[in-house]
Enzyme design. Structure first.
Site, PDB file in Angstrom:
ATOM      1  N   LEU A 290     -23.605 -34.051 -37.816  1.00  0.00           N
ATOM      2  CA  LEU A 290     -24.957 -33.717 -37.378  1.00  0.00           C
ATOM      3  C   LEU A 290     -25.792 -34.979 -37.250  1.00  0.00           C
ATOM      4  O   LEU A 290     -25.625 -35.928 -38.020  1.00  0.00           O
ATOM      5  CB  LEU A 290     -25.641 -32.781 -38.384  1.00  0.00           C
ATOM      6  CG  LEU A 290     -25.100 -31.360 -38.510  1.00  0.00           C
ATOM      7  CD1 LEU A 290     -25.806 -30.648 -39.655  1.00  0.00           C
ATOM      8  CD2 LEU A 290     -25.280 -30.586 -37.217  1.00  0.00           C
TER       9      LEU A 290
ATOM     10  N   GLU B  69     -31.400 -23.787 -42.914  1.00  0.00           N
ATOM     11  CA  GLU B  69     -30.529 -23.462 -44.053  1.00  0.00           C
ATOM     12  C   GLU B  69     -30.356 -24.724 -44.893  1.00  0.00           C
ATOM     13  O   GLU B  69     -30.385 -25.843 -44.353  1.00  0.00           O
ATOM     14  CB  GLU B  69     -29.161 -22.971 -43.576  1.00  0.00           C
ATOM     15  CG  GLU B  69     -28.387 -24.018 -42.801  1.00  0.00           C
ATOM     16  CD  GLU B  69     -27.147 -23.472 -42.100  1.00  0.00           C
ATOM     17  OE1 GLU B  69     -26.145 -24.197 -42.030  1.00  0.00           O
ATOM     18  OE2 GLU B  69     -27.190 -22.325 -41.613  1.00  0.00           O
TER      19      GLU B  69
ATOM     20  N   LYS C  26     -28.736 -27.836 -46.674  1.00  0.00           N
ATOM     21  CA  LYS C  26     -27.555 -28.643 -46.362  1.00  0.00           C
ATOM     22  C   LYS C  26     -26.776 -28.878 -47.660  1.00  0.00           C
ATOM     23  O   LYS C  26     -27.182 -29.677 -48.502  1.00  0.00           O
ATOM     24  CB  LYS C  26     -27.954 -29.966 -45.713  1.00  0.00           C
ATOM     25  CG  LYS C  26     -26.775 -30.816 -45.264  1.00  0.00           C
ATOM     26  CD  LYS C  26     -27.248 -32.078 -44.547  1.00  0.00           C
ATOM     27  CE  LYS C  26     -26.072 -32.903 -44.055  1.00  0.00           C
ATOM     28  NZ  LYS C  26     -25.237 -33.413 -45.164  1.00  0.00           N
TER      29      LYS C  26
ATOM     30  N   LYS D 176     -30.969 -25.290 -36.629  1.00  0.00           N
ATOM     31  CA  LYS D 176     -30.112 -24.940 -35.496  1.00  0.00           C
ATOM     32  C   LYS D 176     -30.882 -24.056 -34.522  1.00  0.00           C
ATOM     33  O   LYS D 176     -31.555 -23.108 -34.945  1.00  0.00           O
ATOM     34  CB  LYS D 176     -28.857 -24.185 -35.972  1.00  0.00           C
ATOM     35  CG  LYS D 176     -27.985 -24.970 -36.935  1.00  0.00           C
ATOM     36  CD  LYS D 176     -26.842 -24.118 -37.464  1.00  0.00           C
ATOM     37  CE  LYS D 176     -26.001 -24.893 -38.466  1.00  0.00           C
ATOM     38  NZ  LYS D 176     -24.938 -24.044 -39.064  1.00  0.00           N
TER      39      LYS D 176
ATOM     40  N   CYS E 162     -12.128 -70.509 -51.781  1.00  0.00           N
ATOM     41  CA  CYS E 162     -11.324 -71.677 -51.395  1.00  0.00           C
ATOM     42  C   CYS E 162     -12.111 -72.978 -51.361  1.00  0.00           C
ATOM     43  O   CYS E 162     -11.537 -74.059 -51.172  1.00  0.00           O
ATOM     44  CB  CYS E 162     -10.658 -71.440 -50.042  1.00  0.00           C
ATOM     45  SG  CYS E 162     -11.807 -71.415 -48.639  1.00  0.00           S
TER      46      CYS E 162
ATOM     47  N   CYS F 196      -7.819 -69.803 -46.612  1.00  0.00           N
ATOM     48  CA  CYS F 196      -8.634 -69.121 -47.610  1.00  0.00           C
ATOM     49  C   CYS F 196      -7.859 -67.948 -48.195  1.00  0.00           C
ATOM     50  O   CYS F 196      -7.531 -67.002 -47.467  1.00  0.00           O
ATOM     51  CB  CYS F 196      -9.942 -68.625 -46.996  1.00  0.00           C
ATOM     52  SG  CYS F 196     -10.977 -67.719 -48.165  1.00  0.00           S
TER      53      CYS F 196
END
Length: 717
Positions: free
Chosen positions: A108, A141, A143, A318, A439, A466
């Site tokens: 989404l 609604e 989530k 939605k 290094c 390295c």
């Protein structure tokens, strides 16, 4: 030489984050940042979806995606084939069988404030050609913070259950799902109800059940879970279904994929029908007629969030009318008719104990904050992302500072701000290292010759000498989307590198031969028994033949993710053809270079990196040695749904009168066409409406097929 520190959190190259406004970015800098973002987001997706062990907060992750989208919007020609906006989740793991979703399980888009919600509704009206104030009914609604699942019912009987995976292919967890009491094995269907349906929803663990489970596991001396989402994911993805059966998992159904026929006309009535079939649905689902009603519902759910017995991280909106959902369709990774309105991130304060500099496979020096452990939203955290040296300087972060951290989910947080009134008097500004801690080579920030801008990332110049870069490249080589050698993970690679057994990719495939004649064979090492050694060598042998996209990705070339590797494989067909083209493209005036750059989705930054990689003698020798041990299969394109325009490149120009421009493009893409913004010899069809100008003229000059809007609609049926 600076002291080398062990990477505690980050195990791959970090991108860093440029706070420069997108409008001020040059094209070359924007392309480089998009490449970095694609790589970093892909790695975080793998940690979240496959490992159930995310490294950064949801808010921080969303910020990465938002930055990526903002740059793509400003520079549409730079959108990459491996762009996060084109991808959902990750490739499913190998512990379970794989299931192809008949209808993709997409993600989404996100809204972070009320203006984003208003923009979402405005975009719906524009796409559908509605008046600016036309009513649009929207369902809200909570989530759920759980694990997405697809449940396929045939004649009312559960026949298959699959995880989201990468959105197109997931893991077969049918046996485990059958043990979850909240999910019915049979639906109560009536006359007119579909006999085939893929129900989509969320598997989660209630907070009270999570606490009880952890108490039981702790009492038995077992490993406890960090939070309910991890507990749910870990419980579902058990090899033994009896373990899943013993775990208190819950489920809410909220949408569907493939369905024989729709027995409802709206989202809300369809969810109500789910309830009559015996599927649990969220009782807080509501229908709203205005943006004001949506926002009021959002804040009411946020207010009562602590009272819920399950974790949520926002509210999903939605479009209610299903015929409008059908018209709106989908973007590459999300539906146009839905969006998630996220809650603000949770915050806490703690002390910064140290800053750890870690080195990734492309030499990026990444700072990680080591925190005094603090509980944020019920989870103890001790590490935080610091992104890059500019971020440290901008926020003036110092060791010993008291800082505000935030999280939105079960993950490592980000540092929001420093509490200056609590700063120790002896705290000194952090001095970012100018040499590699692994290094000792110079660590530099390169400057773009075109724009004069410095890269936001400081990189080690040690290259192949390295050890940190070398071991990270090897970890990448055996990673899931590359050679994916079972039993040979990051930990084993690090050990083998330290022991001198594996220092380059070809060494993996000669390990068995060298081990047989070694004075210190693996069998003599702690933790290596005869069976585990035999299994390891068998797994290595099983990967001596590999698909071309995986091989290209495994090489670890900067800016080349899985999508770019697939794009190169599809375009050139075989490794031999690709290698020959890269040789020729070393001459930037050659046709091979122009051909490479012209591939849609490649661009100059990626092309430069690919050509320069293969031109480097050490890399070429490593590839040649590898090819003496493995076989790379030629690319075979997957089968696709065909239509009259599948595979064709289409350009829309002028004014469209029956469809909005967005709807026309979405429609063409659903039918397998590729929509382009410019006309060239590669264009197959130009759809020209009233007012078409230079694009129509160029199409006529090139002798391309030109259609009116009516002709186009007739062509696609």
């Amino acid at each position: 030489m600076a002291k080398k520190k062990k990477a505690a959190v980050r195990t791959a190259d970090e991108a860093g984050h440029d706070e420069t406004p997108v409008a001020e970015l040059g094209e070359a800098v924007a392309a480089a940042e998009l490449a970095r973002l694609a790589e970093e987001i892909a790695r975080h997706d793998a940690r979240y979806y496959l490992d159930d062990a995310p490294e950064i907060s949801d808010a921080d992750y969303d910020r990465l995606r938002a930055r990526n989208s903002e740059i793509e919007k400003q520079f549409p020609a730079l959108v990459r084939s491996d762009s996060p906006s084109e991808r959902v989740g990750v490739t499913p793991g190998s512990a379970f069988g794989k299931v192809a979703h008949s209808v993709p399980m997409l993600s989404l888009g996100n809204a972070f404030d009320e203006a984003d919600v208003a923009d979402f509704l405005s975009s719906i009206r524009r796409f559908l050609g509605l008046e600016a104030e036309a009513p649009v009914a929207v369902v809200s609604e909570p989530k759920i913070d759980g694990l997405s699942i697809s449940l396929r019912y045939q004649d009312g009987e559960l026949v298959q259950a699959a995880t989201r995976g990468d959105g197109r292919e997931g893991e077969d967890v049918t046996a485990n799902v059958r043990t979850i009491a909240a999910i019915p094995n049979s639906l109560t269907l009536g006359d007119g109800d579909p006999t085939t349906i893929d129900v989509r929803g969320e598997i989660f663990m209630e907070r009270s059940a999570f606490r009880a489970l952890n108490e039981r596991l702790g009492a038995d001396g077992g490993k406890t879970f960090a939070n309910p989402r991890n507990a749910a994911a870990g419980s579902l993805r058990q090899k033994d279904p009896t373990v899943t059966a013993a775990r208190p998992l819950s489920f809410f159904a909220y949408t569907w994929g493939e369905i024989e026929r729709l027995p409802a006309e709206t989202q809300f009535t369809m969810i109500a029908r789910f309830g009559t079939w015996g599927l649990p649905t969220n009782p807080l689902t509501r229908v709203h007629e205005s943006v004001e009603s949506l926002i009021a519902a959002y804040w009411e759910i946020e207010r009562t969030r602590p009272e819920l017995d399950y974790d949520i991280d926002g509210v999903v909106y939605k479009v209610d009318r299903l015929d409008w959902q059908e018209r709106l369709g989908f973007r590459s990774r999300a539906p146009r008719w839905a969006i998630a309105h996220k809650f603000p991130a949770e915050q806490a304060t703690t002390r910064l104990l140290d800053i750890d500099i870690q080195v990734g496979r492309t030499g990026a020096l990444t700072p990680v904050a080591k925190l005094e452990p603090v509980t944020v939203g019920g989870v103890v955290v001790s590490n935080a992302t610091l992104h890059n040296e500019d971020e440290i300087a901008r926020k003036d972060i110092r060791i010993g500072d008291t800082v505000t951290v935030q999280r939105a989910g079960d993950v490592i947080p980000q540092i929001v701000e420093v509490l200056l009134d609590k700063r120790p008097t002896k705290a000194e500004p952090f001095v970012y290292p100018l040499v590699c801690p692994a290094c000792g080579s110079d660590a530099v920030r390169t400057r773009d010759p075109k724009t004069g801008r410095e890269d936001v990332v400081r990189r080690c110049t040690g290259g192949l000498v390295c050890p940190a870069q070398a071991v990270e490249r090897l970890k990448h080589f055996v990673s899931r989307d590359a050679f994916d050698i079972e039993g040979l993970g990051a930990k084993q690679i690090a050990t083998f590198y330290a022991d001198g057994r594996v220092t380059r990719p070809a060494d993996i495939f000669t390990l068995e031969k060298r081990n047989a004649r070694s004075s210190s064979p693996l069998e003599a090492e702690d933790g290596w028994g005869a069976t585990s050694i035999a299994n390891l060598f068998a797994a290595i042998d099983a990967r001596r033949t590999i698909e071309l996209p995986r091989f290209v990705y495994a090489l670890g070339i900067r800016h080349v993710g899985t999508s770019t590797a697939t794009l190169l494989a599809r375009h050139y067909g075989s490794w031999g053809a690709l290698a020959e083209a890269l040789d020729a493209a070393a001459d930037r005036d050659a046709a091979a270079w122009a051909h490479l750059v012209d591939i849609d989705g490649i661009g100059e930054a990626a092309a430069d990196a690919i050509v320069e990689f293969y031109a480097e003698s050490h890399n070429r020798r490593a590839v040649e040695d590898l090819l003496s041990e493995v076989t790379v299969d030629a690319y075979e394109a997957p089968a696709t749904v065909t239509s009259s325009v599948t595979g064709k490149t289409v350009v829309f120009t002028g004014t469209l009168e029956q469809l909005s421009r967005s709807e026309a493009k979405a429609q063409a893409e659903r039918l397998g066409a590729k929509v382009s913004g410019s006309v060239s010899k590669k264009t197959d069809i130009v759809v020209a409406g009233p007012g078409a100008g230079s694009k129509l003229k160029k199409a006529e000059e090139l002798g391309l097929q030109v259609l009116s809007e009516e002709d186009w609609l007739a062509l696609i049926g």
